[in-house]
Design an enzyme around this catalytic site. Structure first.
Site, PDB file in Angstrom:
ATOM      1  N   ASP A 148     -12.910  27.639 -44.950  1.00 21.20           N
ATOM      2  CA  ASP A 148     -13.402  28.762 -44.145  1.00 21.20           C
ATOM      3  C   ASP A 148     -14.260  29.719 -44.962  1.00 21.20           C
ATOM      4  O   ASP A 148     -15.091  30.434 -44.420  1.00 21.20           O
ATOM      5  CB  ASP A 148     -12.243  29.509 -43.505  1.00 21.20           C
ATOM      6  CG  ASP A 148     -11.749  28.725 -42.308  1.00 21.20           C
ATOM      7  OD1 ASP A 148     -11.085  27.694 -42.516  1.00 21.20           O
ATOM      8  OD2 ASP A 148     -12.083  29.104 -41.169  1.00 21.20           O
ATOM      9  N   ALA A 188     -14.589  27.054 -38.840  1.00 17.66           N
ATOM     10  CA  ALA A 188     -15.582  28.005 -39.344  1.00 17.66           C
ATOM     11  C   ALA A 188     -16.993  27.801 -38.768  1.00 17.66           C
ATOM     12  O   ALA A 188     -17.588  28.756 -38.232  1.00 17.66           O
ATOM     13  CB  ALA A 188     -15.592  27.953 -40.875  1.00 17.66           C
ATOM     14  N   ASN A 201      -8.735  28.196 -46.858  1.00 16.44           N
ATOM     15  CA  ASN A 201      -8.652  27.256 -45.731  1.00 16.44           C
ATOM     16  C   ASN A 201      -7.318  27.501 -45.033  1.00 16.44           C
ATOM     17  O   ASN A 201      -6.500  28.314 -45.484  1.00 16.44           O
ATOM     18  CB  ASN A 201      -8.780  25.808 -46.227  1.00 16.44           C
ATOM     19  CG  ASN A 201      -8.982  24.834 -45.072  1.00 16.44           C
ATOM     20  OD1 ASN A 201      -9.867  25.049 -44.227  1.00 16.44           O
ATOM     21  ND2 ASN A 201      -8.195  23.775 -45.002  1.00 16.44           N
ATOM     22  N   LYS A 202      -7.107  26.786 -43.948  1.00 15.35           N
ATOM     23  CA  LYS A 202      -5.903  26.974 -43.137  1.00 15.35           C
ATOM     24  C   LYS A 202      -4.640  27.040 -43.996  1.00 15.35           C
ATOM     25  O   LYS A 202      -4.476  26.255 -44.935  1.00 15.35           O
ATOM     26  CB  LYS A 202      -5.811  25.815 -42.136  1.00 15.35           C
ATOM     27  CG  LYS A 202      -4.587  25.779 -41.261  1.00 15.35           C
ATOM     28  CD  LYS A 202      -4.349  27.055 -40.473  1.00 15.35           C
ATOM     29  CE  LYS A 202      -5.540  27.478 -39.652  1.00 15.35           C
ATOM     30  NZ  LYS A 202      -5.371  28.824 -39.056  1.00 15.35           N
ATOM     31  N   GLN A 236      -3.198  22.490 -35.003  1.00 17.93           N
ATOM     32  CA  GLN A 236      -4.558  21.940 -34.902  1.00 17.93           C
ATOM     33  C   GLN A 236      -4.605  20.496 -35.415  1.00 17.93           C
ATOM     34  O   GLN A 236      -5.437  19.709 -34.977  1.00 17.93           O
ATOM     35  CB  GLN A 236      -5.545  22.797 -35.704  1.00 17.93           C
ATOM     36  CG  GLN A 236      -5.802  24.177 -35.139  1.00 17.93           C
ATOM     37  CD  GLN A 236      -4.901  25.219 -35.762  1.00 17.93           C
ATOM     38  OE1 GLN A 236      -3.749  24.936 -36.086  1.00 17.93           O
ATOM     39  NE2 GLN A 236      -5.384  26.431 -35.923  1.00 17.93           N
ATOM     40  N   ARG A 267     -12.461  37.467 -36.072  1.00 18.95           N
ATOM     41  CA  ARG A 267     -11.674  36.759 -37.101  1.00 18.95           C
ATOM     42  C   ARG A 267     -12.300  37.059 -38.463  1.00 18.95           C
ATOM     43  O   ARG A 267     -13.508  36.902 -38.642  1.00 18.95           O
ATOM     44  CB  ARG A 267     -11.662  35.246 -36.840  1.00 18.95           C
ATOM     45  CG  ARG A 267     -11.026  34.868 -35.497  1.00 18.95           C
ATOM     46  CD  ARG A 267     -10.743  33.382 -35.401  1.00 18.95           C
ATOM     47  NE  ARG A 267      -9.609  32.986 -36.232  1.00 18.95           N
ATOM     48  CZ  ARG A 267      -9.281  31.726 -36.471  1.00 18.95           C
ATOM     49  NH1 ARG A 267     -10.016  30.738 -35.964  1.00 18.95           N
ATOM     50  NH2 ARG A 267      -8.234  31.434 -37.211  1.00 18.95           N
TER      51      ARG A 267
HETATM   52  O1  MRU Z   1      -7.670  28.754 -37.519  1.00 19.82           O
HETATM   53  P1  MRU Z   1      -8.673  27.655 -37.406  1.00 19.82           P
HETATM   54  O2  MRU Z   1      -8.227  26.545 -36.516  1.00 19.82           O
HETATM   55  O3  MRU Z   1     -10.048  28.162 -37.069  1.00 19.82           O
HETATM   56  O4  MRU Z   1      -8.748  27.076 -38.891  1.00 19.82           O
HETATM   57  C1  MRU Z   1      -9.677  26.087 -39.156  1.00 19.82           C
HETATM   58  C2  MRU Z   1      -9.589  25.560 -40.519  1.00 19.82           C
HETATM   59  O5  MRU Z   1      -8.866  26.014 -41.356  1.00 19.82           O
HETATM   60  C3  MRU Z   1     -10.510  24.462 -40.856  1.00 19.82           C
HETATM   61  O6  MRU Z   1      -9.995  23.691 -41.895  1.00 19.82           O
HETATM   62  C4  MRU Z   1     -11.825  25.052 -41.311  1.00 19.82           C
HETATM   63  O7  MRU Z   1     -12.345  25.987 -40.437  1.00 19.82           O
HETATM   64  C5  MRU Z   1     -12.770  23.983 -41.623  1.00 19.82           C
HETATM   65  S1  MRU Z   1     -14.179  23.986 -40.606  1.00 19.82           S
HETATM   66  C6  MRU Z   1     -14.805  22.439 -40.475  1.00 19.82           C
END
Ligand code: MRU
Length: 351
Positions: free
Chosen positions: A240, A48, A250-251, A199, A90
């Site tokens: 996020d 994010a 979050n993810k 990730q 996004r």
């Molecule tokens: O799809 P992504 O890789 O952008 O998802 C990221 C996440 O879910 C992270 O946990 C989140 O952005 C935390 S930012 C420090």
């Protein structure tokens, strides 16, 4: 350890291409805003806060290209497609919209809109640099507030990547863990691999290795079994977008971890900067959840992993209800329930 995920160099946006990690450290230079938008969309830059920084510099690169603009007001008109295009990359991470709103706000200031275009470009770049600098200091502050939540000999579970790669600085959730490691605590960190784009195994494990933190990559589905065997002490994740009531997007896969943590009596911490808190929406129900290409699910490193033509759903995020969250570690302090009160206080700078 901060990593140069997004920087401004010679009139271009320089992005560390995270799709190439962990095997290659490759930087890409984006000389137009479409290149920045593509990098955000395909997750060359992700996380994010880092998305917000990239979008801010994306506006700067678009301003460089708007050669016909004579004033700041002309520049704002010329940049509308870039701002809209970057915003469309996004939908879930609110930092993207937060950063673009700040960039637009610069051009809407009376002194900037009436200034000549070069002065307006300089003001835009100064704002993007400020967003990056704030991102760096917010990571330090989160780490400082959160590290004492991690116990000595703690076995920590994290999901996706909320480290330096996800920000312009040292990270959020992973910064808390690394700061606890720097306090001299002996830790064992489990990194969920984080299907479908990995990730956790590609990025979080890479960061933990660089920091010298003892780490193990696990399949996402192993978390519950480890908890049941008493092998996890605490869960720490990023965010996020956090709604006014403390619901956390979050993810995808974060929500099941929170349910498991509650069942096993484990603390479940969320670490995020104030820029991730969205007081304009009352609850997680209003958070837009990004739906990504089903092919990310049906094709993996092994090539096709599902029958040709099979349908898949691929929500990239999920929402954890506030009552499963033990505390939210922000750059302005640790917030606990009732979240409506605490989150408003940190956003308004009263905490
Ligand atoms: O799809 P992504 O890789 O952008 O998802 C990221 C996440 O879910 C992270 O946990 C989140 O952005 C935390 S930012 C420090």
């Amino acid at each position: 350890m901060a990593i140069d995920t997004v920087t401004w160099r010679d009139g271009k946006v320089r992005i560390l291409d995270q799709t190439r990690l962990p095997t290659e450290l490759v930087y890409r230079e984006c000389g137009d805003w479409n290149g920045v938008a593509e990098a955000i969309r395909v997750l060359r830059v992700r996380g994010a806060p880092a998305i917000g920084v990239a979008a801010a510099y994306g506006v700067c690169v678009a301003a460089e290209k708007a050669a016909d603009a004579a004033t700041g007001a002309d520049l704002l008109r010329a940049l509308e497609p870039a701002i809209a295009g970057l915003a469309a990359t996004r939908p879930t991470a609110v930092n993207l919209f937060w950063a673009l709103t700040r960039m637009r706000g610069v051009l809407e200031r009376d002194d900037v809109s009436s200034a000549d275009a070069d002065a307006a470009r300089a003001a835009l770049l100064a704002e993007a640099d400020r967003i990056l600098a704030e991102d760096r200091s917010m990571g330090e502050a989160i780490a400082g507030h959160g590290r004492d939540l991690i116990p000595e000999n703690g076995r920590v579970l994290t999901h996706c990547n909320a480290g330096a790669l996800a920000t312009g600085g040292i990270g959020t959730a992973l910064a808390v863990v690394v700061a606890a490691h720097h306090q001299g605590k002996r830790l064992l960190v489990y990194a969920d691999e984080t299907r479908p784009l990995l990730q956790g195994s590609r990025l979080t494990a890479w960061e933990l290795e660089r920091e010298g933190v003892d780490a193990r990559v696990i399949c996402d589905s192993a978390a519950g079994g480890l908890m049941a065997r008493g092998e996890i002490d605490v869960v720490v994740v990023g965010a996020d977008r956090i709604a006014a009531n403390g619901d956390v997007a979050n993810k995808v896969g974060t929500y099941p971890l929170a349910v498991l943590a509650r069942y096993h009596g484990l603390p479940f911490y969320v670490a995020a900067p104030v820029s991730t808190i969205d007081l304009s929406i009352p609850s997680g129900r209003e958070i837009p959840i990004e739906e990504r290409d089903p092919a990310e699910v049906t094709r993996g490193a092994l090539g096709r992993t599902a029958p040709a033509g099979v349908r898949a759903v691929n929500p990239a995020f999920d929402v954890t209800p506030a009552d499963l969250v033990t505390a939210i570690v922000t750059d302005r302090g640790v917030v606990r329930a009732p979240y409506e009160v605490g989150l408003e206080a940190v956003v308004e700078g009263r905490a």
